[in-house]
Design a protein around this motif. Structure first.
Motif, PDB file in Angstrom:
ATOM      1  N   GLY A   1      -9.325   9.581  -4.515  1.00  0.00           N
ATOM      2  CA  GLY A   1      -9.801  10.963  -4.497  1.00  0.00           C
ATOM      3  C   GLY A   1      -9.878  11.537  -3.099  1.00  0.00           C
ATOM      4  N   TRP A   2     -10.287  10.700  -2.131  1.00  0.00           N
ATOM      5  CA  TRP A   2     -10.384  11.174  -0.746  1.00  0.00           C
ATOM      6  C   TRP A   2      -9.007  11.543  -0.213  1.00  0.00           C
ATOM      7  N   GLY A   3      -7.992  10.783  -0.611  1.00  0.00           N
ATOM      8  CA  GLY A   3      -6.642  11.063  -0.145  1.00  0.00           C
ATOM      9  C   GLY A   3      -6.068  12.358  -0.671  1.00  0.00           C
ATOM     10  N   THR A   4      -6.628  12.886  -1.748  1.00  0.00           N
ATOM     11  CA  THR A   4      -6.104  14.136  -2.318  1.00  0.00           C
ATOM     12  C   THR A   4      -6.560  15.375  -1.550  1.00  0.00           C
ATOM     13  N   ILE A   5      -7.574  15.243  -0.707  1.00  0.00           N
ATOM     14  CA  ILE A   5      -8.171  16.422  -0.067  1.00  0.00           C
ATOM     15  C   ILE A   5      -7.149  17.166   0.786  1.00  0.00           C
ATOM     16  N   ILE A   6      -6.405  16.437   1.619  1.00  0.00           N
ATOM     17  CA  ILE A   6      -5.419  17.090   2.487  1.00  0.00           C
ATOM     18  C   ILE A   6      -4.334  17.762   1.660  1.00  0.00           C
ATOM     19  N   TYR A   7      -3.901  17.088   0.599  1.00  0.00           N
ATOM     20  CA  TYR A   7      -2.848  17.666  -0.246  1.00  0.00           C
ATOM     21  C   TYR A   7      -3.341  18.911  -0.973  1.00  0.00           C
ATOM     22  N   LEU A   8      -4.581  18.878  -1.453  1.00  0.00           N
ATOM     23  CA  LEU A   8      -5.137  20.057  -2.127  1.00  0.00           C
ATOM     24  C   LEU A   8      -5.288  21.221  -1.149  1.00  0.00           C
ATOM     25  N   ALA A   9      -5.635  20.901   0.110  1.00  0.00           N
ATOM     26  CA  ALA A   9      -5.733  21.951   1.129  1.00  0.00           C
ATOM     27  C   ALA A   9      -4.368  22.572   1.398  1.00  0.00           C
ATOM     28  N   ALA A  10      -3.338  21.721   1.432  1.00  0.00           N
ATOM     29  CA  ALA A  10      -1.985  22.238   1.642  1.00  0.00           C
ATOM     30  C   ALA A  10      -1.537  23.102   0.465  1.00  0.00           C
ATOM     31  N   ILE A  11      -1.874  22.669  -0.747  1.00  0.00           N
ATOM     32  CA  ILE A  11      -1.518  23.441  -1.940  1.00  0.00           C
ATOM     33  C   ILE A  11      -2.240  24.780  -1.951  1.00  0.00           C
ATOM     34  N   ALA A  12      -3.504  24.789  -1.483  1.00  0.00           N
ATOM     35  CA  ALA A  12      -4.278  26.034  -1.462  1.00  0.00           C
ATOM     36  C   ALA A  12      -3.657  27.078  -0.538  1.00  0.00           C
ATOM     37  N   GLY A  13      -2.844  26.626   0.431  1.00  0.00           N
ATOM     38  CA  GLY A  13      -2.222  27.562   1.363  1.00  0.00           C
ATOM     39  C   GLY A  13      -0.926  28.170   0.856  1.00  0.00           C
ATOM     40  N   ILE A  14      -0.493  27.774  -0.340  1.00  0.00           N
ATOM     41  CA  ILE A  14       0.742  28.333  -0.912  1.00  0.00           C
ATOM     42  C   ILE A  14       0.483  29.760  -1.386  1.00  0.00           C
ATOM     43  N   ASN A  15       1.380  30.659  -1.098  1.00  0.00           N
ATOM     44  CA  ASN A  15       1.245  32.064  -1.482  1.00  0.00           C
ATOM     45  C   ASN A  15       1.251  32.198  -3.013  1.00  0.00           C
ATOM     46  N   PRO A  16       0.176  32.718  -3.622  1.00  0.00           N
ATOM     47  CA  PRO A  16       0.124  32.877  -5.091  1.00  0.00           C
ATOM     48  C   PRO A  16       1.239  33.761  -5.641  1.00  0.00           C
ATOM     49  N   ALA A  17       1.790  34.618  -4.782  1.00  0.00           N
ATOM     50  CA  ALA A  17       2.860  35.512  -5.240  1.00  0.00           C
ATOM     51  C   ALA A  17       4.093  34.719  -5.681  1.00  0.00           C
TER      52      ALA A  17
ATOM     53  N   ARG B   1       0.838  -1.207   0.000  1.00  0.00           N
ATOM     54  CA  ARG B   1       0.000   0.000   0.000  1.00  0.00           C
ATOM     55  C   ARG B   1       0.870   1.253   0.000  1.00  0.00           C
ATOM     56  N   LEU B   2       1.984   1.215   0.731  1.00  0.00           N
ATOM     57  CA  LEU B   2       2.884   2.370   0.737  1.00  0.00           C
ATOM     58  C   LEU B   2       3.488   2.603  -0.641  1.00  0.00           C
ATOM     59  N   VAL B   3       3.835   1.516  -1.319  1.00  0.00           N
ATOM     60  CA  VAL B   3       4.502   1.629  -2.616  1.00  0.00           C
ATOM     61  C   VAL B   3       3.523   1.980  -3.727  1.00  0.00           C
ATOM     62  N   PHE B   4       2.380   1.294  -3.770  1.00  0.00           N
ATOM     63  CA  PHE B   4       1.464   1.439  -4.902  1.00  0.00           C
ATOM     64  C   PHE B   4       0.340   2.444  -4.664  1.00  0.00           C
ATOM     65  N   GLU B   5      -0.061   2.645  -3.414  1.00  0.00           N
ATOM     66  CA  GLU B   5      -1.228   3.488  -3.143  1.00  0.00           C
ATOM     67  C   GLU B   5      -0.865   4.865  -2.609  1.00  0.00           C
ATOM     68  N   PHE B   6       0.101   4.936  -1.705  1.00  0.00           N
ATOM     69  CA  PHE B   6       0.389   6.213  -1.050  1.00  0.00           C
ATOM     70  C   PHE B   6       0.771   7.332  -2.021  1.00  0.00           C
ATOM     71  N   PRO B   7       1.614   7.093  -3.043  1.00  0.00           N
ATOM     72  CA  PRO B   7       2.012   8.206  -3.926  1.00  0.00           C
ATOM     73  C   PRO B   7       0.907   8.707  -4.855  1.00  0.00           C
ATOM     74  N   VAL B   8      -0.095   7.867  -5.132  1.00  0.00           N
ATOM     75  CA  VAL B   8      -1.090   8.226  -6.151  1.00  0.00           C
ATOM     76  C   VAL B   8      -1.887   9.471  -5.779  1.00  0.00           C
ATOM     77  N   PRO B   9      -2.438   9.602  -4.563  1.00  0.00           N
ATOM     78  CA  PRO B   9      -3.155  10.836  -4.233  1.00  0.00           C
ATOM     79  C   PRO B   9      -2.297  12.088  -4.348  1.00  0.00           C
ATOM     80  N   ILE B  10      -0.999  11.956  -4.085  1.00  0.00           N
ATOM     81  CA  ILE B  10      -0.100  13.111  -4.221  1.00  0.00           C
ATOM     82  C   ILE B  10      -0.034  13.548  -5.680  1.00  0.00           C
ATOM     83  N   VAL B  11       0.157  12.578  -6.563  1.00  0.00           N
ATOM     84  CA  VAL B  11       0.234  12.881  -7.994  1.00  0.00           C
ATOM     85  C   VAL B  11      -1.086  13.459  -8.492  1.00  0.00           C
ATOM     86  N   VAL B  12      -2.199  12.863  -8.068  1.00  0.00           N
ATOM     87  CA  VAL B  12      -3.522  13.347  -8.497  1.00  0.00           C
ATOM     88  C   VAL B  12      -3.753  14.777  -8.009  1.00  0.00           C
TER      89      VAL B  12
END
Length: 308
Positions: free
Chosen positions: A178-194, A87-98
């Motif tokens: 898709g559920w795993g991407t939520i935390i990553y998308l939230a983290a990305i949303a906090g990046i300064n657009p500048a 699961r770490l090898v095949f599943e964990f990276p996929v939400p990050i990429v998505v």
């Protein structure tokens, strides 16, 4: 000291609604995480219904010695480790990429559509998902009927030890990617657009912005979630009890039986094995703690923040 207490009480009154929101979660953890710790004594006792947990006879490490001598236990232990690592090898990276790819979708309507499509399967229980898989991949499922109609040999994916783990990883990805991407998308949303604007002015394309801005900003979140994932290697979160319990069968026990399903069978199928079942659960918790501490220390050695 009194001034400190008064200040603390004042802050609690000021943020009283926050504490009201936290209170149900606190009650949940007390009732379902801390109160059951009382039952850990069963790992060192021979349980007797008439005497109860406290009055049952103390047997020391006898329950641990018993499970460590069982071949079925070590098969389940090996499967738990292998499936969790898979699961770490095949599943964990996929939400990050998505999440990284979804962040590059500029049309908001299309982005939301993708998020809904990817996230919706998470809300289906494994009972429903396993039913769908059986209807499609079972011996008399849609796939085999189609193969038979076309003159090809049927495939027994659900009872094939060689294919079962691949089925586990694939169905888990479809359901929770898709559920795993939520935390990553939230983290990305906090990046300064500048940062993106400055990179664009300097001539960086979108791929370069992803590599040099998005990924470094996301890395700390990834490390923390990876540590937590490693810390759940031996638990139902690592092995996937709900998924495997609803999909597996005696034909694939050798490759699919994990410690959680093993404990379930010993407790409810064999019967009167509460001491050894609790011993397995305590063993899992100790291993999880060691793995969590090791992963956190490794992250710190590599220059990351870690959990503590």
């Amino acid at each position: 000291m009194n001034a400190t207490r008064k200040g603390l009480w004042k802050r609690m009154v000021e943020y009283k609604y926050m504490y009201v929101l936290v209170f149900p979660l606190l009650v949940y953890y007390v009732l379902f995480e801390y109160v059951p710790l009382y039952g850990l004594m069963l790992a060192f006792k021979e349980f007797n219904f008439a005497k109860g947990i406290w009055g049952s006879d103390w047997v020391g490490l006898a329950n641990f010695k018993e499970i460590f001598l069982l071949d079925d236990f070590w098969i389940a232990f090996r499967n738990t480790i292998v499936i969790a690592v898979g699961r770490l090898v095949f599943e964990f990276p996929v939400p990050i990429v998505v999440a990284l790819l979804l962040n590059e979708v500029r049309r908001m309507g299309l982005k939301k559509f993708y998020q809904v499509v990817y996230t919706f399967p998470h809300f289906l229980s494994w009972v429903i998902v396993s039913g769908i898989l059986v209807n499609f991949l079972g011996t008399f499922g849609v796939l085999n009927q189609l193969l038979d109609l076309l003159g090809f040999e049927k495939v027994a994916l659900l009872v094939s030890p060689e294919h079962f783990r691949g089925l586990i990883y694939g169905s888990s990805l479809w359901k929770d990617m898709g559920w795993g991407t939520i935390i990553y998308l939230a983290a990305i949303a906090g990046i300064n657009p500048a940062l993106y604007e400055a990179a664009g002015i300097d001539g960086a394309n979108r791929l370069q912005q992803m590599i040099h801005i998005t990924w470094p900003s996301l890395k700390s979140t990834v490390v923390i979630l990876l540590i937590l994932k490693i810390g759940h290697t031996m638990s139902s979160g690592g092995g996937g009890f709900d998924q495997i319990f609803n999909l597996y069968n005696p034909a694939v026990y050798e490759k699919a039986d994990i410690l959680d399903t093993y404990v379930y069978r010993r407790t409810f199928a064999v019967g009167n094995s509460y001491g050894t079942s609790t011993a397995v659960g305590l063993f899992k918790s100790v291993v999880n703690f060691v793995l969590l501490a090791a992963a956190n220390r490794a992250a710190k050695r590599l220059g990351q923040d870690g959990l503590y």
